[in-house]
Design a protein around this motif. Structure first.
Motif, mmCIF file in Angstrom:
data_model
loop_
_atom_site.group_PDB
_atom_site.id
_atom_site.type_symbol
_atom_site.label_atom_id
_atom_site.label_comp_id
_atom_site.label_asym_id
_atom_site.label_seq_id
_atom_site.Cartn_x
_atom_site.Cartn_y
_atom_site.Cartn_z
ATOM 1 N N ARG A 1 3.429 14.292 2.398
ATOM 2 C CA ARG A 1 2.075 13.794 3.372
ATOM 3 C C ARG A 1 1.626 12.458 3.135
ATOM 4 N NH1 ARG A 1 -3.284 16.451 0.950
ATOM 5 N NH2 ARG A 1 -2.335 16.655 -1.286
ATOM 6 N N ASP A 2 1.674 11.913 1.810
ATOM 7 C CA ASP A 2 1.310 10.529 1.372
ATOM 8 C C ASP A 2 2.207 9.647 2.322
ATOM 9 O OD1 ASP A 2 -0.809 11.834 0.112
ATOM 10 O OD2 ASP A 2 0.208 11.570 -1.888
ATOM 11 N N VAL A 3 3.545 9.797 2.102
ATOM 12 C CA VAL A 3 4.532 9.003 2.723
ATOM 13 C C VAL A 3 4.505 9.036 4.243
ATOM 14 C CG1 VAL A 3 7.069 8.744 2.968
ATOM 15 C CG2 VAL A 3 6.130 9.202 0.624
ATOM 16 N N ILE A 4 4.126 9.969 4.756
ATOM 17 C CA ILE A 4 4.312 9.920 6.062
ATOM 18 C C ILE A 4 2.835 9.281 6.632
ATOM 19 C CG2 ILE A 4 3.408 11.732 8.243
ATOM 20 C CD1 ILE A 4 5.761 13.464 6.818
ATOM 21 N N ALA A 5 1.575 9.503 5.922
ATOM 22 C CA ALA A 5 0.353 8.815 6.241
ATOM 23 C C ALA A 5 0.546 7.154 6.214
ATOM 24 C CB ALA A 5 -0.474 9.429 5.222
ATOM 25 N N TRP A 6 1.460 6.969 5.207
ATOM 26 C CA TRP A 6 1.649 5.383 4.834
ATOM 27 C C TRP A 6 2.487 5.028 6.144
ATOM 28 C CZ3 TRP A 6 6.321 2.711 4.137
ATOM 29 C CH2 TRP A 6 6.105 1.399 4.084
ATOM 30 N N GLU A 7 3.603 5.616 6.497
ATOM 31 C CA GLU A 7 4.491 5.327 7.706
ATOM 32 C C GLU A 7 3.342 5.376 8.959
ATOM 33 O OE1 GLU A 7 8.570 7.499 6.271
ATOM 34 O OE2 GLU A 7 7.341 8.609 8.008
ATOM 35 N N GLY B 1 0.788 -1.189 0.157
ATOM 36 C CA GLY B 1 0.103 0.046 0.000
ATOM 37 C C GLY B 1 0.927 1.090 0.018
ATOM 38 N N PHE B 2 2.191 1.278 -0.213
ATOM 39 C CA PHE B 2 2.903 2.371 -0.455
ATOM 40 C C PHE B 2 2.188 3.221 -1.503
ATOM 41 C CE2 PHE B 2 6.838 4.873 -1.514
ATOM 42 C CZ PHE B 2 7.139 5.214 -0.120
ATOM 43 N N PRO B 3 2.230 4.586 -1.166
ATOM 44 C CA PRO B 3 1.790 5.469 -2.353
ATOM 45 C C PRO B 3 2.383 5.466 -3.734
ATOM 46 C CG PRO B 3 2.583 6.760 -0.457
ATOM 47 C CD PRO B 3 2.830 5.392 -0.018
ATOM 48 N N ALA B 4 1.568 5.669 -4.668
ATOM 49 C CA ALA B 4 2.195 5.855 -5.894
ATOM 50 C C ALA B 4 2.731 7.217 -6.206
ATOM 51 C CB ALA B 4 1.137 5.580 -6.856
ATOM 52 N N PRO B 5 3.865 7.506 -6.776
ATOM 53 C CA PRO B 5 4.488 8.786 -7.271
ATOM 54 C C PRO B 5 3.413 9.523 -7.786
ATOM 55 C CG PRO B 5 5.250 7.210 -8.625
ATOM 56 C CD PRO B 5 4.543 6.362 -7.743
#
Length: 60
Positions: free
Chosen positions: A48-54, A29-33
């Protein structure tokens, strides 16, 4: 405007390869670029997408 992080910055952040990042997109579920790299340029992700995934992974 959103802050963006590059492929090389993500590789450094996680100590993983681009191949692993691609695997995470498919399987974890890692965000797409939001901007795909090409012709020598790197892909870019919203910070913000990367932090939300973390945060989601940490809560699991």
């Amino acid at each position: 405007m959103d802050d963006l992080i590059s492929t090389s910055q993500l590789r450094e952040r996680y100590g993983r390869s681009t191949r692993t990042l691609n695997h995470w997109q498919r399987e974890k579920g890692f965000p797409a670029p939001i901007m795909r790299g090409g012709h020598g340029s790197e892909s870019r992700w919203r910070v913000r997408d990367v932090i939300a995934w973390e945060e989601k992974r940490a809560a699991a």
